[in-house]
Design a protein around this motif. Structure first.
Motif: not given
Lengths: 285, 387
Positions: A72, A75-76, A79, A158, A161-162, A215, A219, A222, A225, A236
Motif C-alpha cells: 500500500s 502504491a501510494t 500514485t 491499486l 483505483t486511487s 490513497v 489501498s 481494498n 482489486t 491481502w
C-alpha cells in the motif's frame, strides 16, 4: 444562542450524528466486544486477548499484514509519482477548455463502479486478453502470456483505483499556488528542480499529505482489486478478514483483525506524518 | 523630445556602452496579430531610476517580462551592461524582479526568503547569514529574519521583497507596480522610501506603473508608453511641461482639452476656434507646424489658469473669459474649481489659489479666468487616443 437557532443546529447535525452513531460507533463497539471474546466451548466464551495474540504469534497473519502495508505504501508512492505531474499539468499548464477536459478525463473512469473497472483491467491483462493477443500478433511472444495474478497486476489495479484521490487534492492545492511565486523562484536564480523542491512541493504539501493518506487507506482497505487481480496468492489483509468472517465463520478472529487493521494503519499514517514533519491540523486547515 | 533623446543617447552612446545598464533595441512582441510591444528602443544609464508609465494594457508588463526573461521578444535585442541576454533564461540573467504581488514565499521565513537566491548561487552559509542580516539592515528591518511572511505588514513585505532581490546585487532591478496593493498613505511613504533605497544601493531601477504620481516623484527618466510604443522619454518635468504628443499631454498630469480648427498659424502662435465656439490663442507643440484649417487639440493645465473676481485682475492674459463656479473640489493643496464658461457652456478645471480673494469662493459665484498663450499647447487632433 436562541432556542430557534439551537433547534436548527440540532436538526442540521442530526443526520450526521445518526450516521456516525448507528453506522460507525455502535458497530465498532460491538465489534470490539466480539474481538475480545475467546471461544472456550460450544456457546461458551470468556474475555481475553487470544484473538489479538494470534496475529502476533502466527507468522502468516503478521506477514500478510506487513505485505499489505508495504504494498500500500508502494502504491501510494507510485500514485503520487504519476499523479503529481498530471495534477501539475492540469493546475498550472493547461488553460481553459483543455483544463476542464483533462480534469474530466481523470474523473470519468470513476463514473463506473470499481468492479467494472477492475474487470476492464482483467480483460486487458489476462492470458486470453487484449495485451496478450496484441503481443502475439506483433510476433513479440509466441504463446499467450499471463499478466494477471501477480504483484505487478495488483499494483496496477491499486494505482489506477486511487489516482483520482491523489490528483484531486493535488490539483486543488497547486491551483492555489500563485504563478508569480514560481516565476520569482526562477527569477532569483532557481532551476526547475529547486523551484519544485523549495516552492511547489512545500506549497502542495497539504494536498500531498491528504492525498497520500486517502490513497494509503483505500489501498490497505481494498478488497476487490487485490483479490480479483492478484488471484488466490494476493495475500491481502482484508482477504484474511473476509476469510475469518465468511469462510471460517470465526467472527471473533475477524473482528480482532479488523481492529488491528484500524490501529496499525492509523499508526502508519501517524508515523508518516511524524517522519515528514507534517501535522494533521495543517493538512486539514 | 529630440533634445531629451539625445541627452539619453549621449550618456549611453556607443562609445560608453558600459555606462548604461540596460538597453533595448527595437524590441517587439506580438500575440497573434496584436502588437503588444512595437519596436521599442531605449537605454537606461547606470544607477538611474527609469519608469515606464502607461495605462493598463499598453504593453509595459510585457516589456518588463521580456527584460526579466519570462517572454522572448519576436524581434530586437535586449542588452544588459552591453551584452545581449536574449539567450539567457530568467534564472541566469543579472536582473531581478519585484513582483506586482511581491511573490514572497510563504513557506519560508523572512531570512529564508532573502537567502533563497544566495543559496541557489551556492554562497557559503556563514556568508548567507551575514548578507541576509546586512540586507535586512539596509531596508530598515533588522532582526526580522525569523518572522513569518504572514506576520509582516504591507510595507514590511514590500521591503522584504526588495531586500530579497537586492541581496543578489543585480545589474538592474525590475519593479512591476509593487505599490499598487498598498493603501494611499503607505504608498506615499513607500514612494519616498523606494527612491531612498535606490540611492542607497545605487542600483539601476526599472519601474513600471500606471500611476503618474509614482513615476513623476521617483524617476530620473520616465518613458510614457501607449499601445505598445514609447510616446516620449524624458525627465519628469519635460514630460509635464513639454509633452510632445497629445497622449502624453493628456495622460501626464491633469489637463483641460479643447478640440477645434486652426484659424491662423504663424511663428508666434496659433489661433484656434474650438468646436464649442471659443477662440483661443495657443502655441504649437515642438516639432508641429499646424496650418489654417487643421483640426487640433488644445491642452491647458488647471494650474496655468489664473482666477480672478473681476476682469481687471486678469490683466493682459492672452486668453480671458468669464463663467460661473459649478463646484469646488476640495483636496487640500490640490483643490480645484469647476467653472462653466459663459459663452460655450463648457466646463473648465482650474486650480484653486490657496491665498487671497478666492478663499471664500462659493458655487454660483461669477469669476473671470484666463491664461497665457504659451501655456496652451496645441497638437494635431488625435483619433481615439484618449488618456
Amino acid at each position: 444562542m436562541s432556542a430557534r437557532t439551537k433547534l436548527s443546529l440540532i436538526l442540521l447535525f442530526a443526520p450526521f450524528a445518526l450516521w456516525l452513531g448507528v453506522l460507525i460507533i455502535i458497530p465498532h463497539i460491538d465489534m470490539f466486544l466480539v474481538s475480545i471474546r475467546e471461544k472456550i466451548g460450544i456457546g461458551q466464551y470468556r474475555i481475553g486477548p487470544a484473538n489479538y495474540m494470534a496475529f502476533f504469534t502466527e507468522p502468516l497473519y503478521w506477514n500478510t499484514f506487513m505485505r499489505t502495508a508495504l504494498m500500500s505504501i508502494a502504491a501510494t508512492l507510485l500514485t503520487f509519482l504519476i499523479g503529481f505531474p498530471v495534477a501539475f499539468y492540469i493546475a498550472k499548464v493547461a488553460r481553459g477548455r483543455l483544463k476542464t477536459t483533462l480534469f474530466l478525463m481523470v474523473l470519468l473512469p470513476f463514473w463506473v463502479s470499481e468492479l467494472v473497472r477492475t474487470f476492464g483491467w482483467m480483460i486487458l491483462l489476462r492470458e486470453t486478453g487484449v495485451i496478450s493477443h496484441t503481443l502475439q500478433w506483433l510476433g513479440l511472444v509466441h504463446r499467450p502470456v499471463e499478466l494477471l495474478y501477480n504483484d505487478g497486476a495488483i499494483m496496477v489495479g491499486l494505482v489506477y483505483t486511487s489516482m483520482l484521490f491523489m490528483v484531486v487534492p493535488l490539483v486543488t492545492t497547486l491551483d492555489s499556488l500563485d504563478d508569480e511565486l514560481i516565476e520569482a523562484g526562477y527569477d532569483l536564480g532557481g532551476n526547475g528542480w529547486s523551484v519544485l523542491r523549495e516552492i511547489v512541493i512545500p506549497h502542495a504539501m497539504p494536498g500531498i499529505v491528504s492525498g497520500s493518506i486517502v490513497v494509503f487507506m483505500l489501498s490497505l482497505g481494498n478488497y476487490l482489486t487485490p483479490v480479483l487481480m492478484g488471484g488466490k496468492n494476493s495475500l491481502w489483509f482484508t482477504e484474511q478478514i473476509y476469510q475469518q468472517f465468511i469462510v471460517r465463520f470465526n467472527w471473533e478472529q475477524g473482528a480482532a483483525f479488523g481492529f488491528l487493521l484500524l490501529f496499525l494503519s492509523s499508526l502508519i499514517v501517524w508515523l508518516g506524518l511524524k517522519i515528514t514533519g507534517q501535522t494533521l491540523r495543517e493538512t486539514m486547515g | 523630445m529630440a533634445a531629451d533623446e539625445t541627452l539619453v543617447g549621449s550618456v549611453c552612446g556607443t562609445k560608453e556602452t558600459t555606462a548604461c545598464d540596460l538597453e533595448c533595441r527595437g524590441v517587439t512582441k506580438r500575440f497573434g496579430s496584436f502588437v503588444a510591444v512595437g519596436d521599442v528602443s531605449f537605454t537606461v544609464p547606470r544607477g538611474s531610476f527609469f519608469s515606464i508609465l502607461g495605462p493598463s494594457g499598453c504593453g509595459k508588463t510585457t516589456l518588463l517580462r521580456m527584460i526579466a526573461g519570462f517572454l522572448q521578444p519576436d524581434a530586437g535585442d535586449i542588452l544588459i551592461k552591453g551584452r545581449s541576454v536574449l539567450d539567457e533564461p530568467p534564472n541566469r540573467r543579472p536582473v531581478n524582479m519585484v513582483f506586482q504581488h511581491l511573490a514572497l514565499f510563504p513557506m519560508m521565513d523572512v531570512a529564508g526568503n532573502i537567502a533563497y537566491g544566495l543559496r541557489r548561487r551556492g554562497v557559503p552559509s556563514a556568508e548567507i547569514v551575514r548578507k541576509v542580516e546586512d540586507a535586512l539592515e539596509r531596508v530598515g528591518l533588522p532582526g526580522y529574519g525569523a518572522k513569518r511572511i504572514s506576520q509582516l505588514s504591507g510595507g514590511q513585505k514590500q521591503r522584504v521583497a526588495i531586500a530579497r532581490a537586492m541581496v543578489l546585487e543585480p545589474d538592474v532591478l525590475l519593479l512591476d507596480e509593487p505599490l499598487g496593493a498598498l493603501d494611499l498613505k503607505l504608498r506615499e511613504h513607500m514612494k519616498v522610501e523606494l527612491k531612498k533605497l535606490q540611492n542607497r544601493f545605487g542600483t539601476t531601477f526599472v519601474y513600471i506603473t500606471h500611476d503618474q504620481g509614482e513615476a513623476l516623484v521617483m524617476s530620473d527618466q520616465v518613458a510614457v508608453m501607449n499601445r505598445g510604443r514609447f510616446e516620449q522619454v524624458g525627465p519628469p518635468p519635460a514630460l509635464y511641461y513639454r509633452p510632445q504628443t497629445p497622449f502624453v499631454a493628456g495622460f501626464v498630469g491633469d489637463t483641460n482639452r479643447w478640440r477645434g480648427k486652426v484659424l491662423t498659424a504663424d511663428a508666434t502662435g496659433v489661433k484656434v476656434s474650438t468646436d464649442s465656439g471659443l477662440t483661443l490663442l495657443a502655441v504649437s507643440a515642438a516639432g508641429m507646424s499646424p496650418s489654417a484649417g487643421d483640426e487640433v487639440d488644445v491642452f491647458v493645465r488647471p494650474e496655468a489658469i489664473a482666477l480672478s473676481r473681476d476682469e481687471a485682475g486678469l490683466g493682459t492674459l492672452d486668453n480671458r473669459m468669464g463663467g460661473e463656479v459649478v463646484s469646488l473640489l476640495f483636496n487640500g493643496a490640490n483643490s480645484r474649481v469647476l467653472v462653466r464658461e459663459k459663452n460655450s457652456g463648457g466646463e473648465v478645471d482650474v486650480t484653486l489659489p490657496q491665498a487671497g480673494e478666492m478663499h471664500e469662493l462659493k458655487p454660483g459665484a461669477h469669476v473671470h479666468f484666463g491664461w497665457r498663450a504659451d501655456q496652451a499647447l496645441c497638437f494635431p487632433a488625435s483619433g481615439g487616443d484618449e488618456a
